[in-house]
Design a protein around this motif. Structure first.
Motif, PDB file in Angstrom:
ATOM      1  N   ALA A 166       0.825  -1.211   0.000  1.00 47.73           N
ATOM      2  CA  ALA A 166       0.000   0.000   0.000  1.00 47.73           C
ATOM      3  C   ALA A 166       0.856   1.256   0.000  1.00 47.73           C
ATOM      4  O   ALA A 166       0.535   2.254  -0.661  1.00 47.73           O
ATOM      5  N   GLU A 167       1.979   1.219   0.728  1.00 47.66           N
ATOM      6  CA  GLU A 167       2.837   2.404   0.823  1.00 47.66           C
ATOM      7  C   GLU A 167       3.445   2.785  -0.515  1.00 47.66           C
ATOM      8  O   GLU A 167       3.679   3.963  -0.787  1.00 47.66           O
ATOM      9  N   ILE A 168       3.707   1.791  -1.365  1.00 48.39           N
ATOM     10  CA  ILE A 168       4.292   2.098  -2.675  1.00 48.39           C
ATOM     11  C   ILE A 168       3.236   2.016  -3.791  1.00 48.39           C
ATOM     12  O   ILE A 168       3.572   2.029  -4.975  1.00 48.39           O
ATOM     13  N   GLU A 169       1.961   1.914  -3.372  1.00 46.98           N
ATOM     14  CA  GLU A 169       0.830   1.881  -4.311  1.00 46.98           C
ATOM     15  C   GLU A 169       0.994   0.793  -5.369  1.00 46.98           C
ATOM     16  O   GLU A 169       0.762   1.005  -6.551  1.00 46.98           O
ATOM     17  N   GLU A 170       1.374  -0.386  -4.886  1.00 47.28           N
ATOM     18  CA  GLU A 170       1.610  -1.520  -5.775  1.00 47.28           C
ATOM     19  C   GLU A 170       0.531  -2.568  -5.550  1.00 47.28           C
ATOM     20  O   GLU A 170       0.045  -2.760  -4.438  1.00 47.28           O
ATOM     21  N   SER A 171       0.160  -3.269  -6.622  1.00 43.90           N
ATOM     22  CA  SER A 171      -0.883  -4.294  -6.509  1.00 43.90           C
ATOM     23  C   SER A 171      -0.351  -5.511  -5.751  1.00 43.90           C
ATOM     24  O   SER A 171       0.851  -5.755  -5.690  1.00 43.90           O
ATOM     25  N   VAL A 172      -1.281  -6.282  -5.189  1.00 42.07           N
ATOM     26  CA  VAL A 172      -0.924  -7.459  -4.421  1.00 42.07           C
ATOM     27  C   VAL A 172      -1.851  -8.609  -4.818  1.00 42.07           C
ATOM     28  O   VAL A 172      -3.052  -8.408  -5.023  1.00 42.07           O
ATOM     29  N   ASP A 173      -1.294  -9.801  -4.946  1.00 39.96           N
ATOM     30  CA  ASP A 173      -2.078 -11.002  -5.206  1.00 39.96           C
ATOM     31  C   ASP A 173      -2.526 -11.550  -3.846  1.00 39.96           C
ATOM     32  O   ASP A 173      -1.762 -12.220  -3.153  1.00 39.96           O
ATOM     33  N   LEU A 174      -3.756 -11.237  -3.472  1.00 38.74           N
ATOM     34  CA  LEU A 174      -4.230 -11.623  -2.148  1.00 38.74           C
ATOM     35  C   LEU A 174      -4.359 -13.136  -2.003  1.00 38.74           C
ATOM     36  O   LEU A 174      -4.178 -13.677  -0.915  1.00 38.74           O
ATOM     37  N   GLY A 175      -4.660 -13.826  -3.097  1.00 41.71           N
ATOM     38  CA  GLY A 175      -4.753 -15.273  -3.024  1.00 41.71           C
ATOM     39  C   GLY A 175      -3.443 -15.902  -2.588  1.00 41.71           C
ATOM     40  O   GLY A 175      -3.410 -16.772  -1.707  1.00 41.71           O
ATOM     41  N   GLU A 176      -2.327 -15.471  -3.182  1.00 43.11           N
ATOM     42  CA  GLU A 176      -1.016 -16.005  -2.815  1.00 43.11           C
ATOM     43  C   GLU A 176      -0.652 -15.629  -1.385  1.00 43.11           C
ATOM     44  O   GLU A 176      -0.090 -16.428  -0.638  1.00 43.11           O
ATOM     45  N   GLN A 177      -0.972 -14.397  -0.996  1.00 42.81           N
ATOM     46  CA  GLN A 177      -0.685 -13.963   0.372  1.00 42.81           C
ATOM     47  C   GLN A 177      -1.459 -14.789   1.395  1.00 42.81           C
ATOM     48  O   GLN A 177      -0.935 -15.163   2.452  1.00 42.81           O
ATOM     49  N   LEU A 462      -9.738  -2.054  -0.827  1.00 49.51           N
ATOM     50  CA  LEU A 462      -9.138  -2.862  -1.888  1.00 49.51           C
ATOM     51  C   LEU A 462      -9.651  -2.371  -3.238  1.00 49.51           C
ATOM     52  O   LEU A 462     -10.840  -2.501  -3.546  1.00 49.51           O
ATOM     53  N   LYS A 463      -8.749  -1.792  -4.028  1.00 53.39           N
ATOM     54  CA  LYS A 463      -9.131  -1.150  -5.283  1.00 53.39           C
ATOM     55  C   LYS A 463      -8.864  -2.069  -6.481  1.00 53.39           C
ATOM     56  O   LYS A 463      -7.777  -2.644  -6.607  1.00 53.39           O
ATOM     57  N   VAL A 464      -9.862  -2.196  -7.335  1.00 53.78           N
ATOM     58  CA  VAL A 464      -9.722  -2.956  -8.587  1.00 53.78           C
ATOM     59  C   VAL A 464     -10.337  -2.134  -9.717  1.00 53.78           C
ATOM     60  O   VAL A 464     -11.116  -1.206  -9.478  1.00 53.78           O
ATOM     61  N   LYS A 465      -9.979  -2.489 -10.939  1.00 53.36           N
ATOM     62  CA  LYS A 465     -10.583  -1.839 -12.097  1.00 53.36           C
ATOM     63  C   LYS A 465     -11.903  -2.531 -12.415  1.00 53.36           C
ATOM     64  O   LYS A 465     -11.934  -3.719 -12.752  1.00 53.36           O
ATOM     65  N   LEU A 484      -7.141 -12.996  -7.186  1.00 53.83           N
ATOM     66  CA  LEU A 484      -7.663 -11.702  -6.733  1.00 53.83           C
ATOM     67  C   LEU A 484      -6.489 -10.748  -6.558  1.00 53.83           C
ATOM     68  O   LEU A 484      -5.781 -10.787  -5.551  1.00 53.83           O
ATOM     69  N   VAL A 485      -6.286  -9.908  -7.552  1.00 55.42           N
ATOM     70  CA  VAL A 485      -5.202  -8.918  -7.530  1.00 55.42           C
ATOM     71  C   VAL A 485      -5.823  -7.540  -7.377  1.00 55.42           C
ATOM     72  O   VAL A 485      -6.720  -7.163  -8.134  1.00 55.42           O
ATOM     73  N   CYS A 486      -5.369  -6.788  -6.398  1.00 58.04           N
ATOM     74  CA  CYS A 486      -5.923  -5.449  -6.165  1.00 58.04           C
ATOM     75  C   CYS A 486      -4.836  -4.545  -5.587  1.00 58.04           C
ATOM     76  O   CYS A 486      -3.773  -5.009  -5.169  1.00 58.04           O
ATOM     77  N   VAL A 487      -5.125  -3.260  -5.563  1.00 60.44           N
ATOM     78  CA  VAL A 487      -4.220  -2.276  -4.966  1.00 60.44           C
ATOM     79  C   VAL A 487      -4.765  -1.923  -3.584  1.00 60.44           C
ATOM     80  O   VAL A 487      -5.845  -1.356  -3.468  1.00 60.44           O
ATOM     81  N   PRO A 488      -4.055  -2.279  -2.509  1.00 57.88           N
ATOM     82  CA  PRO A 488      -4.540  -1.961  -1.165  1.00 57.88           C
ATOM     83  C   PRO A 488      -4.281  -0.497  -0.809  1.00 57.88           C
ATOM     84  O   PRO A 488      -3.233   0.065  -1.143  1.00 57.88           O
ATOM     85  N   VAL A 489      -5.247   0.105  -0.167  1.00 57.38           N
ATOM     86  CA  VAL A 489      -5.112   1.478   0.317  1.00 57.38           C
ATOM     87  C   VAL A 489      -5.374   1.453   1.819  1.00 57.38           C
ATOM     88  O   VAL A 489      -6.459   1.053   2.256  1.00 57.38           O
ATOM     89  N   ALA A 490      -4.363   1.867   2.593  1.00 58.47           N
ATOM     90  CA  ALA A 490      -4.510   1.829   4.053  1.00 58.47           C
ATOM     91  C   ALA A 490      -5.619   2.777   4.489  1.00 58.47           C
ATOM     92  O   ALA A 490      -5.686   3.926   4.049  1.00 58.47           O
TER      93      ALA A 490
END
Length: 506
Positions: A166-177, A462-465, A484-490
């Motif tokens: 979130a700090e670097i505004e990068e997407s994250v694969d929540l499934g893998e996490q 959790l932001k997605v297009k 599920l890939v999204c950009v997290p925003v704190a």
């Protein structure tokens, strides 16, 4: 002498009469009752051509034409498909004693040391003993409480990883996490993993993933009776190689624990420690073997990693696509937990809407979309004849979408579970099976899934297009077709709730 002969003749006559009566009843039974409805089968392959890559969807489509109890041949193997709550109750309750066993499947049987595990073991004294171990020692509320700190620490690590994205505004694969989270928790619960054991999780997980793939591999030789003596796919060699490597890994870990237990009696006992104690107990009512323990480990990894992670992933997907429901869930967390700390397991009893979201997710996206039993003897179900040794496939996915049971069955509506007794609703869904062979890990699921879900939406937007794609992939644990890939925003003020480098106790 005459008395003895007379006695023997009398006994033989009685046995003959009993056998004659049984034969007459069997003949009348078979001629009176028909098999369940069935599509037209093709020679040799049966109904395989009607099954697509996602079996539960194909079976559901067929059930809309042939009814909730359907008879299919998958190659040479007879199957009854159950697609409604009523039919599931007929099988799992009214006729439970006849359907307590799972069918012996060659791949699974070999990998589990001849069904020495808990999941596929035949119903009997040994299975009952293993079930008691699960319910009393491994998955009781007391046992689950022992590992509360493990779940908290690993969840905090997940939140830190997502926060860094979130700090670097990068997407994250929540499934893998989420899979990393569940595998870490299971490993620490199973082995009491220490900092020096950091490579163990990757080694065991990689091995279990391979075993699960082999267990579900379509075995042509088993499916067609005339090929049973052949190994056209080379599967036997692969099974032997995989089990030998798994055996080496787990045997090494077991010996380490046996050595360690003599030196270290303090601290929280791992699941493996508990199983080894039972193995070494000379007064145990039933002897637990090393193969039983290895099978147990296989079961717990196979049933506790992907399924829980994928359930959270589906729940987050539904919340993202339903912003009003997301908002209501976040508001409940704010009211119960506040903004001064992270959500904890002790809060779950007061987070009724979060619990409803999880239950609605399990209805639409069950972790096990189908499960299989086998008839021991010929019997009647709903006026149809079910032959002995018929596989029974319960389509949990179809039951959760049955319009006769659920209003607007395809809509995501957690409200349908508010104010409802879970025991009643779970019997309608059969998400955890039913009766004696129901899943022993249900309590664990309702500790882990709501907590992780609540923590993620408490901390992040959790932001997605556009919308999240909701297509299903193939697999026994109902994975998503796309991650599920999204950009997290704190969320506001959340950074102050946890350090970016949490201290972790091993």
């Amino acid at each position: 002498m005459m008395d003895t002969q007379y006695f023997i003749v009398t006994i033989l006559l009685c046995l003959g009469i009993i056998l004659l009566i049984q034969s007459i009843n069997t003949y009348r039974f078979r001629n009176k009752l028909s098999l369940p409805p069935s599509p037209t089968a093709l020679p040799i392959i049966g109904h395989i051509h009607l099954l697509g890559p996602i079996a539960h969807q194909a079976l559901h489509k067929l059930s809309t034409h042939y009814g909730p109890l359907m008879y299919l041949f998958i190659g040479s193997i007879p199957n009854v498909i159950v697609s409604s709550t009523e039919m599931a109750n007929e099988i799992l309750k009214s006729n439970e004693l006849n359907f307590l066993n799972r069918p012996t499947m060659q791949n699974v049987d070999y990998l589990t040391y001849g069904s020495a595990d808990f999941f596929s073991a035949p119903y009997g004294l040994h299975w009952k003993f293993m079930k008691r171990i699960c319910m009393m020692e491994l998955f009781s509320s007391r046992a689950i409480d022992r590992f509360a700190n493990v779940r908290t620490e690993e969840l905090r690590k997940l939140l830190v990883r997502v926060m860094k994205k979130a700090e670097i505004e990068e997407s994250v694969d929540l499934g893998e996490q989420l899979k990393e989270l569940t595998s870490s928790i299971i490993t620490r619960m199973m082995f009491r993993e220490r900092r020096s054991d950091s490579g163990r999780r990757e080694e065991v997980i990689k091995m279990v993933v391979e075993l699960n793939e082999l267990a579900g591999f379509f075995n042509v030789s088993e499916t067609f009776w005339f090929l049973r003596r052949l190994d056209l796919q080379g599967i036997k060699k692969r099974l032997k190689n995989a089990r030998e490597r798994y055996d080496v890994i787990i045997e090494r870990i077991m010996k380490e624990h046996e050595s360690r237990n003599h030196k270290d009696a303090g601290g929280v006992r791992s699941m493996l420690d508990i199983l080894l104690d039972i193995y070494e107990d000379k007064n145990s009512e039933i002897k637990l073997t090393r193969e039983n323990i290895k099978g147990f480990i296989m079961n717990i990894y196979g049933g506790g990693t992907d399924t829980s992670a994928i359930t959270v992933e589906w729940a987050l997907s539904e919340l993202i696509n339903n912003p009003e429901i997301m908002k209501k869930a976040q508001q409940e967390i704010e009211q119960v937990v506040g903004d001064k700390r992270l959500v904890q397991e002790s809060d779950l009893c007061n987070l009724s809407y979060i619990q409803a979201v999880v239950k609605e997710t399990l209805r639409l996206h069950p972790g096990g979309p189908i499960f299989v039993r086998e008839s021991n003897e010929e019997c009647a179900v709903a006026g149809y004849r079910i032959p002995a040794k018929t596989r029974v496939i319960v389509n949990v996915w179809a039951i959760g979408r049955d319009p006769n049971q659920w209003e607007d069955p395809l809509e995501f509506k957690p409200e349908r579970f508010e104010g409802s007794e879970w025991k009643v609703m779970s019997e309608k869904m059969v998400s955890f099976g039913a009766g004696r062979r129901s899943c022993p890990g249900e309590k664990m699921v309702f500790r882990f899934v709501p907590l992780v879900l609540a923590a993620v939406i408490q901390c992040f937007e959790l932001k997605v297009k556009g919308r999240v794609e909701m297509s299903e992939g193939s697999g026994s644990s109902l994975p998503r077709a796309t991650p599920l890939v999204c950009v997290p925003v704190a969320r506001e003020g959340i950074k102050s709730l946890f350090s970016l480098e949490p201290k972790v106790n091993f």
